[in-house]
Design a protein around this motif. Structure first.
Motif, PDB file in Angstrom:
ATOM      1  N   MET A 191       0.902  -1.475  -0.003  1.00  0.00           N
ATOM      2  CA  MET A 191      -0.106   0.030   0.093  1.00  0.00           C
ATOM      3  C   MET A 191       0.844   1.246   0.118  1.00  0.00           C
ATOM      4  O   MET A 191       0.467   2.279  -0.562  1.00  0.00           O
ATOM      5  CB  MET A 191      -0.754   0.116   1.252  1.00  0.00           C
ATOM      6  CG  MET A 191      -1.572   1.370   1.578  1.00  0.00           C
ATOM      7  SD  MET A 191      -2.002   1.460   3.210  1.00  0.00           S
ATOM      8  CE  MET A 191      -0.755   1.534   4.084  1.00  0.00           C
ATOM      9  N   LEU A 192       1.896   1.160   0.739  1.00  0.00           N
ATOM     10  CA  LEU A 192       2.822   2.632   1.035  1.00  0.00           C
ATOM     11  C   LEU A 192       3.226   3.177  -0.422  1.00  0.00           C
ATOM     12  O   LEU A 192       3.197   4.406  -0.639  1.00  0.00           O
ATOM     13  CB  LEU A 192       3.780   2.377   2.001  1.00  0.00           C
ATOM     14  CG  LEU A 192       4.653   3.548   2.360  1.00  0.00           C
ATOM     15  CD1 LEU A 192       4.123   4.494   2.940  1.00  0.00           C
ATOM     16  CD2 LEU A 192       5.745   2.867   3.221  1.00  0.00           C
ATOM     17  N   PRO A 193       3.980   2.125  -1.217  1.00  0.00           N
ATOM     18  CA  PRO A 193       4.481   2.685  -2.472  1.00  0.00           C
ATOM     19  C   PRO A 193       3.288   2.942  -3.538  1.00  0.00           C
ATOM     20  O   PRO A 193       3.711   4.147  -4.025  1.00  0.00           O
ATOM     21  CB  PRO A 193       5.190   1.658  -2.892  1.00  0.00           C
ATOM     22  CG  PRO A 193       5.637   0.680  -1.737  1.00  0.00           C
ATOM     23  CD  PRO A 193       4.454   0.830  -0.814  1.00  0.00           C
ATOM     24  N   VAL A 194       2.333   2.548  -3.433  1.00  0.00           N
ATOM     25  CA  VAL A 194       1.210   2.753  -4.268  1.00  0.00           C
ATOM     26  C   VAL A 194       0.511   4.165  -3.976  1.00  0.00           C
ATOM     27  O   VAL A 194       0.236   4.937  -4.928  1.00  0.00           O
ATOM     28  CB  VAL A 194      -0.128   1.775  -4.193  1.00  0.00           C
ATOM     29  CG1 VAL A 194      -1.336   2.055  -5.027  1.00  0.00           C
ATOM     30  CG2 VAL A 194       0.563   0.264  -4.898  1.00  0.00           C
ATOM     31  N   ASP A 195       0.505   4.253  -2.771  1.00  0.00           N
ATOM     32  CA  ASP A 195      -0.054   5.680  -2.305  1.00  0.00           C
ATOM     33  C   ASP A 195       0.913   6.812  -2.550  1.00  0.00           C
ATOM     34  O   ASP A 195       0.397   7.993  -2.745  1.00  0.00           O
ATOM     35  CB  ASP A 195      -0.612   5.464  -0.644  1.00  0.00           C
ATOM     36  CG  ASP A 195      -1.348   6.847  -0.412  1.00  0.00           C
ATOM     37  OD1 ASP A 195      -2.644   6.844  -0.879  1.00  0.00           O
ATOM     38  OD2 ASP A 195      -0.651   7.473   0.452  1.00  0.00           O
TER      39      ASP A 195
END
Length: 368
Positions: free
Chosen positions: A300-304
Protein backbone atom coordinates in the motif's frame (compact mmCIF):
# COMPACT_ATOMS: atom_id res chain seq x y z
CA UNK A 1 -3.39 28.99 24.90
CA UNK A 2 -5.01 25.65 25.73
CA UNK A 3 -5.23 23.00 23.04
CA UNK A 4 -8.55 21.21 22.96
CA UNK A 5 -8.47 17.53 21.95
CA UNK A 6 -11.52 16.26 20.10
CA UNK A 7 -12.42 12.71 19.23
CA UNK A 8 -12.08 11.74 15.58
CA UNK A 9 -15.69 11.09 14.69
CA UNK A 10 -18.57 10.36 17.01
CA UNK A 11 -18.04 8.23 20.07
CA UNK A 12 -20.15 5.27 19.02
CA UNK A 13 -19.82 1.51 18.91
CA UNK A 14 -17.25 1.59 16.08
CA UNK A 15 -15.08 4.14 17.89
CA UNK A 16 -15.21 2.18 21.15
CA UNK A 17 -14.40 -1.14 19.46
CA UNK A 18 -11.45 0.45 17.65
CA UNK A 19 -10.18 2.00 20.88
CA UNK A 20 -10.50 -1.30 22.76
CA UNK A 21 -8.72 -3.24 20.00
CA UNK A 22 -5.83 -0.77 19.90
CA UNK A 23 -5.53 -0.88 23.69
CA UNK A 24 -5.44 -4.70 23.68
CA UNK A 25 -2.76 -4.79 20.96
CA UNK A 26 -0.65 -2.24 22.84
CA UNK A 27 -0.97 -3.97 26.21
CA UNK A 28 -0.30 -7.42 24.73
CA UNK A 29 2.78 -6.14 22.90
CA UNK A 30 4.22 -4.63 26.07
CA UNK A 31 3.44 -7.55 28.37
CA UNK A 32 4.32 -10.35 25.96
CA UNK A 33 7.64 -9.00 24.73
CA UNK A 34 8.65 -7.86 28.20
CA UNK A 35 8.05 -11.38 29.50
CA UNK A 36 9.97 -12.92 26.60
CA UNK A 37 13.00 -10.69 27.22
CA UNK A 38 12.90 -11.59 30.91
CA UNK A 39 12.68 -15.28 30.00
CA UNK A 40 15.60 -15.07 27.58
CA UNK A 41 17.65 -13.34 30.25
CA UNK A 42 16.98 -16.19 32.69
CA UNK A 43 17.53 -19.02 30.21
CA UNK A 44 20.95 -20.46 29.52
CA UNK A 45 22.32 -18.87 26.39
CA UNK A 46 21.70 -20.51 23.02
CA UNK A 47 22.86 -19.07 19.67
CA UNK A 48 19.29 -18.39 18.50
CA UNK A 49 18.49 -16.41 21.64
CA UNK A 50 20.48 -13.35 20.54
CA UNK A 51 18.48 -12.56 17.38
CA UNK A 52 15.31 -13.57 19.25
CA UNK A 53 16.15 -10.99 21.92
CA UNK A 54 16.76 -8.41 19.19
CA UNK A 55 13.34 -9.16 17.69
CA UNK A 56 11.60 -8.97 21.08
CA UNK A 57 13.38 -5.68 21.87
CA UNK A 58 12.17 -4.18 18.59
CA UNK A 59 8.61 -5.28 19.33
CA UNK A 60 8.82 -3.91 22.88
CA UNK A 61 9.91 -0.51 21.54
CA UNK A 62 6.95 -0.59 19.17
CA UNK A 63 4.59 -1.15 22.09
CA UNK A 64 6.18 1.48 24.30
CA UNK A 65 6.76 4.39 21.90
CA UNK A 66 5.03 3.77 18.57
CA UNK A 67 1.63 2.30 19.37
CA UNK A 68 0.43 4.92 21.92
CA UNK A 69 0.83 7.79 19.44
CA UNK A 70 -0.39 5.64 16.55
CA UNK A 71 -3.60 4.88 18.48
CA UNK A 72 -4.06 8.46 19.64
CA UNK A 73 -3.76 9.89 16.11
CA UNK A 74 -6.47 7.48 14.90
CA UNK A 75 -8.87 8.24 17.75
CA UNK A 76 -8.33 11.93 18.47
CA UNK A 77 -7.66 15.18 16.63
CA UNK A 78 -4.55 16.99 17.92
CA UNK A 79 -1.18 18.24 16.75
CA UNK A 80 2.33 17.52 17.98
CA UNK A 81 5.54 19.46 17.43
CA UNK A 82 8.14 18.49 14.83
CA UNK A 83 10.58 16.91 17.30
CA UNK A 84 8.05 14.43 18.73
CA UNK A 85 6.72 13.49 15.31
CA UNK A 86 10.25 13.00 13.95
CA UNK A 87 11.15 10.69 16.83
CA UNK A 88 7.91 8.74 16.40
CA UNK A 89 8.27 8.22 12.65
CA UNK A 90 11.96 7.30 13.02
CA UNK A 91 11.23 4.71 15.71
CA UNK A 92 8.40 3.31 13.60
CA UNK A 93 10.68 2.64 10.62
CA UNK A 94 13.62 1.59 12.79
CA UNK A 95 11.69 -1.07 14.72
CA UNK A 96 10.10 -2.55 11.61
CA UNK A 97 13.50 -2.75 9.90
CA UNK A 98 15.12 -4.24 13.01
CA UNK A 99 12.39 -6.90 13.17
CA UNK A 100 12.94 -8.23 9.67
CA UNK A 101 16.74 -7.99 9.95
CA UNK A 102 16.52 -9.97 13.20
CA UNK A 103 14.51 -12.60 11.34
CA UNK A 104 17.27 -12.72 8.72
CA UNK A 105 19.81 -13.25 11.51
CA UNK A 106 17.61 -16.04 12.88
CA UNK A 107 17.51 -17.64 9.45
CA UNK A 108 21.30 -17.52 9.20
CA UNK A 109 21.66 -19.08 12.67
CA UNK A 110 19.27 -21.90 11.77
CA UNK A 111 21.22 -22.56 8.58
CA UNK A 112 24.48 -22.79 10.52
CA UNK A 113 22.80 -24.91 13.18
CA UNK A 114 21.87 -27.49 10.56
CA UNK A 115 25.02 -27.44 8.44
CA UNK A 116 27.53 -27.05 11.34
CA UNK A 117 25.77 -28.26 14.51
CA UNK A 118 28.97 -28.87 16.50
CA UNK A 119 30.36 -25.32 16.23
CA UNK A 120 27.98 -23.98 18.86
CA UNK A 121 30.40 -21.52 20.49
CA UNK A 122 31.32 -19.96 17.15
CA UNK A 123 27.65 -19.72 16.18
CA UNK A 124 26.87 -17.98 19.47
CA UNK A 125 29.59 -15.37 18.94
CA UNK A 126 28.49 -14.63 15.38
CA UNK A 127 24.80 -14.59 16.29
CA UNK A 128 25.51 -12.04 19.03
CA UNK A 129 27.49 -9.90 16.59
CA UNK A 130 24.77 -9.99 13.93
CA UNK A 131 22.07 -9.20 16.51
CA UNK A 132 24.05 -6.11 17.52
CA UNK A 133 24.67 -5.02 13.90
CA UNK A 134 20.93 -5.13 13.18
CA UNK A 135 20.40 -1.86 15.00
CA UNK A 136 22.98 0.40 13.27
CA UNK A 137 21.73 -0.81 9.88
CA UNK A 138 18.12 -0.19 10.87
CA UNK A 139 19.06 3.27 12.13
CA UNK A 140 20.66 4.19 8.79
CA UNK A 141 17.44 3.21 7.02
CA UNK A 142 15.18 5.05 9.50
CA UNK A 143 17.01 8.34 10.12
CA UNK A 144 16.22 10.07 6.79
CA UNK A 145 12.49 10.03 7.54
CA UNK A 146 13.05 12.71 10.19
CA UNK A 147 14.63 15.15 7.71
CA UNK A 148 13.04 14.42 4.33
CA UNK A 149 9.86 16.49 3.87
CA UNK A 150 6.65 14.59 3.19
CA UNK A 151 3.63 15.76 1.18
CA UNK A 152 0.35 16.26 3.02
CA UNK A 153 -1.28 12.90 3.49
CA UNK A 154 -5.06 13.34 3.73
CA UNK A 155 -7.92 13.62 1.27
CA UNK A 156 -10.72 16.21 1.01
CA UNK A 157 -13.19 15.65 3.82
CA UNK A 158 -10.60 14.03 6.05
CA UNK A 159 -9.01 15.83 8.97
CA UNK A 160 -5.21 15.83 8.98
CA UNK A 161 -3.63 13.48 11.51
CA UNK A 162 -0.81 14.23 13.86
CA UNK A 163 2.56 12.86 12.76
CA UNK A 164 1.65 11.76 9.26
CA UNK A 165 3.56 8.90 7.62
CA UNK A 166 6.31 10.05 5.24
CA UNK A 167 5.10 9.46 1.66
CA UNK A 168 7.98 11.13 -0.19
CA UNK A 169 8.34 8.96 -3.30
CA UNK A 170 12.13 8.68 -3.23
CA UNK A 171 12.32 7.89 0.46
CA UNK A 172 9.40 5.44 0.31
CA UNK A 173 11.09 3.31 -2.33
CA UNK A 174 14.43 3.52 -0.51
CA UNK A 175 12.99 2.54 2.88
CA UNK A 176 10.66 -0.19 1.64
CA UNK A 177 13.47 -1.78 -0.37
CA UNK A 178 15.88 -1.98 2.58
CA UNK A 179 13.24 -2.44 5.29
CA UNK A 180 11.17 -5.12 3.63
CA UNK A 181 11.69 -6.32 0.07
CA UNK A 182 15.44 -7.05 0.06
CA UNK A 183 15.53 -8.61 3.57
CA UNK A 184 12.37 -10.59 2.83
CA UNK A 185 13.95 -11.98 -0.34
CA UNK A 186 17.07 -12.99 1.59
CA UNK A 187 14.95 -14.52 4.33
CA UNK A 188 12.81 -16.58 1.97
CA UNK A 189 15.94 -17.82 0.16
CA UNK A 190 17.55 -18.81 3.46
CA UNK A 191 14.55 -20.77 4.62
CA UNK A 192 14.19 -22.51 1.28
CA UNK A 193 17.80 -23.71 1.66
CA UNK A 194 17.10 -24.73 5.27
CA UNK A 195 14.12 -26.84 4.28
CA UNK A 196 16.15 -28.44 1.51
CA UNK A 197 18.95 -29.24 3.97
CA UNK A 198 16.49 -30.74 6.44
CA UNK A 199 15.08 -32.97 3.72
CA UNK A 200 18.52 -34.56 3.14
CA UNK A 201 19.66 -34.48 6.77
CA UNK A 202 19.08 -38.12 7.89
CA UNK A 203 21.77 -39.59 5.59
CA UNK A 204 24.31 -37.05 6.81
CA UNK A 205 23.45 -37.58 10.45
CA UNK A 206 23.40 -41.38 10.28
CA UNK A 207 27.10 -41.75 9.53
CA UNK A 208 28.17 -38.56 11.37
CA UNK A 209 30.59 -37.55 8.64
CA UNK A 210 32.16 -41.03 8.18
CA UNK A 211 31.72 -43.29 5.23
CA UNK A 212 29.69 -46.40 5.97
CA UNK A 213 31.77 -49.54 6.64
CA UNK A 214 30.73 -52.71 4.91
CA UNK A 215 30.07 -55.52 7.39
CA UNK A 216 32.51 -58.37 7.38
CA UNK A 217 31.33 -61.62 5.80
CA UNK A 218 30.95 -64.31 8.47
CA UNK A 219 33.75 -66.81 8.33
CA UNK A 220 33.27 -70.48 9.17
CA UNK A 221 36.06 -72.24 11.05
CA UNK A 222 37.28 -75.64 9.83
CA UNK A 223 35.50 -78.60 11.24
CA UNK A 224 37.98 -80.63 13.26
CA UNK A 225 35.54 -83.11 14.72
CA UNK A 226 32.29 -84.13 13.15
CA UNK A 227 30.75 -84.50 16.61
CA UNK A 228 31.89 -81.04 17.77
CA UNK A 229 29.43 -78.19 17.32
CA UNK A 230 30.03 -75.90 14.42
CA UNK A 231 31.44 -72.52 15.42
CA UNK A 232 30.90 -69.32 13.48
CA UNK A 233 33.39 -66.50 13.96
CA UNK A 234 32.00 -62.97 13.78
CA UNK A 235 33.96 -59.76 13.95
CA UNK A 236 32.63 -57.01 16.22
CA UNK A 237 32.73 -53.31 15.20
CA UNK A 238 35.89 -52.91 17.33
CA UNK A 239 37.68 -55.83 15.69
CA UNK A 240 37.10 -58.42 18.42
CA UNK A 241 36.28 -62.02 17.45
CA UNK A 242 33.03 -63.41 18.75
CA UNK A 243 32.66 -67.20 18.72
CA UNK A 244 29.01 -68.13 18.49
CA UNK A 245 28.21 -71.87 18.60
CA UNK A 246 25.77 -72.95 15.94
CA UNK A 247 24.32 -75.95 17.69
CA UNK A 248 20.64 -76.51 17.80
CA UNK A 249 20.97 -77.79 21.35
CA UNK A 250 22.63 -74.61 22.60
CA UNK A 251 20.67 -71.36 22.61
CA UNK A 252 22.29 -68.53 20.76
CA UNK A 253 22.35 -65.15 22.44
CA UNK A 254 20.50 -62.65 20.33
CA UNK A 255 21.41 -59.03 20.63
CA UNK A 256 18.42 -56.77 20.94
CA UNK A 257 18.07 -54.15 18.22
CA UNK A 258 18.00 -51.42 20.84
CA UNK A 259 21.46 -52.46 22.04
CA UNK A 260 23.05 -52.23 18.61
CA UNK A 261 25.52 -49.33 18.16
CA UNK A 262 24.01 -48.68 14.76
CA UNK A 263 20.54 -48.33 16.28
CA UNK A 264 21.92 -46.06 19.00
CA UNK A 265 23.39 -43.85 16.30
CA UNK A 266 20.09 -43.86 14.45
CA UNK A 267 18.21 -42.95 17.65
CA UNK A 268 20.64 -40.13 18.38
CA UNK A 269 20.46 -38.79 14.84
CA UNK A 270 16.67 -38.96 14.98
CA UNK A 271 16.66 -36.89 18.16
CA UNK A 272 18.97 -34.28 16.68
CA UNK A 273 16.87 -34.15 13.53
CA UNK A 274 13.71 -33.71 15.60
CA UNK A 275 15.23 -30.82 17.54
CA UNK A 276 16.51 -29.13 14.40
CA UNK A 277 13.11 -29.38 12.77
CA UNK A 278 11.36 -28.04 15.86
CA UNK A 279 13.68 -25.05 16.09
CA UNK A 280 13.34 -24.37 12.36
CA UNK A 281 9.56 -24.64 12.60
CA UNK A 282 9.56 -21.81 15.16
CA UNK A 283 11.51 -19.49 12.87
CA UNK A 284 9.39 -20.38 9.84
CA UNK A 285 6.30 -19.49 11.85
CA UNK A 286 7.82 -16.12 12.78
CA UNK A 287 8.76 -15.44 9.16
CA UNK A 288 5.32 -16.39 7.84
CA UNK A 289 3.59 -14.28 10.47
CA UNK A 290 5.76 -11.28 9.64
CA UNK A 291 5.08 -11.56 5.91
CA UNK A 292 1.32 -11.98 6.37
CA UNK A 293 1.09 -8.99 8.72
CA UNK A 294 3.37 -6.52 6.93
CA UNK A 295 3.03 -7.31 3.21
CA UNK A 296 -0.26 -5.35 2.81
CA UNK A 297 1.33 -2.23 4.33
CA UNK A 298 4.45 -2.42 2.18
CA UNK A 299 2.32 -2.84 -0.94
CA UNK A 300 0.00 0.00 0.00
CA UNK A 301 2.72 2.52 0.92
CA UNK A 302 4.51 2.70 -2.47
CA UNK A 303 1.19 2.71 -4.30
CA UNK A 304 -0.12 5.63 -2.25
CA UNK A 305 3.12 7.57 -2.64
CA UNK A 306 2.65 7.43 -6.42
CA UNK A 307 -1.07 8.03 -6.83
CA UNK A 308 -2.39 9.21 -3.42
CA UNK A 309 -5.37 6.94 -3.99
CA UNK A 310 -5.47 4.92 -0.75
CA UNK A 311 -8.28 5.88 1.60
CA UNK A 312 -7.89 6.45 5.32
CA UNK A 313 -9.72 3.24 6.30
CA UNK A 314 -7.27 1.17 4.22
CA UNK A 315 -4.34 2.89 5.89
CA UNK A 316 -5.83 2.11 9.29
CA UNK A 317 -6.34 -1.61 8.63
CA UNK A 318 -3.01 -2.21 6.88
CA UNK A 319 -1.00 -0.29 9.47
CA UNK A 320 -2.55 -1.97 12.49
CA UNK A 321 -2.32 -5.39 10.90
CA UNK A 322 1.43 -4.78 10.80
CA UNK A 323 1.48 -3.58 14.42
CA UNK A 324 -0.40 -6.73 15.46
CA UNK A 325 2.67 -8.72 14.44
CA UNK A 326 4.51 -7.29 17.46
CA UNK A 327 1.79 -8.63 19.77
CA UNK A 328 1.64 -12.09 18.16
CA UNK A 329 5.37 -12.85 18.08
CA UNK A 330 5.61 -13.72 21.82
CA UNK A 331 2.81 -16.26 21.36
CA UNK A 332 4.93 -17.98 18.71
CA UNK A 333 7.94 -18.06 21.06
CA UNK A 334 5.90 -19.53 23.91
CA UNK A 335 4.06 -22.04 21.74
CA UNK A 336 6.94 -23.37 19.65
CA UNK A 337 10.24 -22.86 21.50
CA UNK A 338 10.81 -25.28 24.42
CA UNK A 339 13.68 -23.27 25.92
CA UNK A 340 11.76 -19.99 25.86
CA UNK A 341 8.63 -21.72 27.15
CA UNK A 342 10.47 -23.22 30.13
CA UNK A 343 12.17 -19.94 30.99
CA UNK A 344 8.93 -18.00 30.50
CA UNK A 345 7.08 -20.38 32.79
CA UNK A 346 9.80 -20.06 35.40
CA UNK A 347 9.70 -16.25 35.13
CA UNK A 348 5.97 -16.22 35.78
CA UNK A 349 5.96 -18.78 38.62
CA UNK A 350 9.21 -18.21 40.47
CA UNK A 351 9.31 -16.48 43.82
CA UNK A 352 11.06 -13.17 44.32
CA UNK A 353 13.89 -14.87 46.23
CA UNK A 354 14.93 -16.92 43.21
CA UNK A 355 14.58 -14.38 40.43
CA UNK A 356 18.29 -14.23 39.77
CA UNK A 357 18.69 -18.00 39.39
CA UNK A 358 19.30 -19.30 35.88
CA UNK A 359 16.82 -21.78 34.50
CA UNK A 360 18.41 -25.15 33.87
CA UNK A 361 17.20 -26.46 30.56
CA UNK A 362 17.08 -30.06 29.43
CA UNK A 363 19.88 -31.26 27.11
CA UNK A 364 17.49 -31.32 24.14
CA UNK A 365 16.44 -27.72 24.75
CA UNK A 366 20.04 -26.54 25.14
CA UNK A 367 21.09 -28.09 21.84
CA UNK A 368 18.45 -26.12 19.92
Amino acid sequence: MTTVIHTRGEVGATWLVAAAAMAVVTATTLAGNGAVLAALRRAQRAPAHYPLASLAAADLLVGAFVLPIAAARELFIFQLNWAICSCWSTLDVLCCTASILSLCALGWERWCGITAPLSRAKRARQARLYAILVWPVATVVAMPTAFIPSPRHFHPGEVAKACTVNTNVGYVFFSTSFSFYLPASVMVTLYARILYALASLPTIRHHRGRSPVKPDVPKTSPIKNMKAPRTIVFTSPKGCHLNVPNDKTEPTKITKPSESPQNKTSSSSGGILSRQRRATRTIVMLMSLFLVCWTPFFVMLPVDSLCECVRDATWLWCTWLGYTNSALNPLVYAAASPSVRRALHASLTTSSSTRNTDVQLSPSARRT
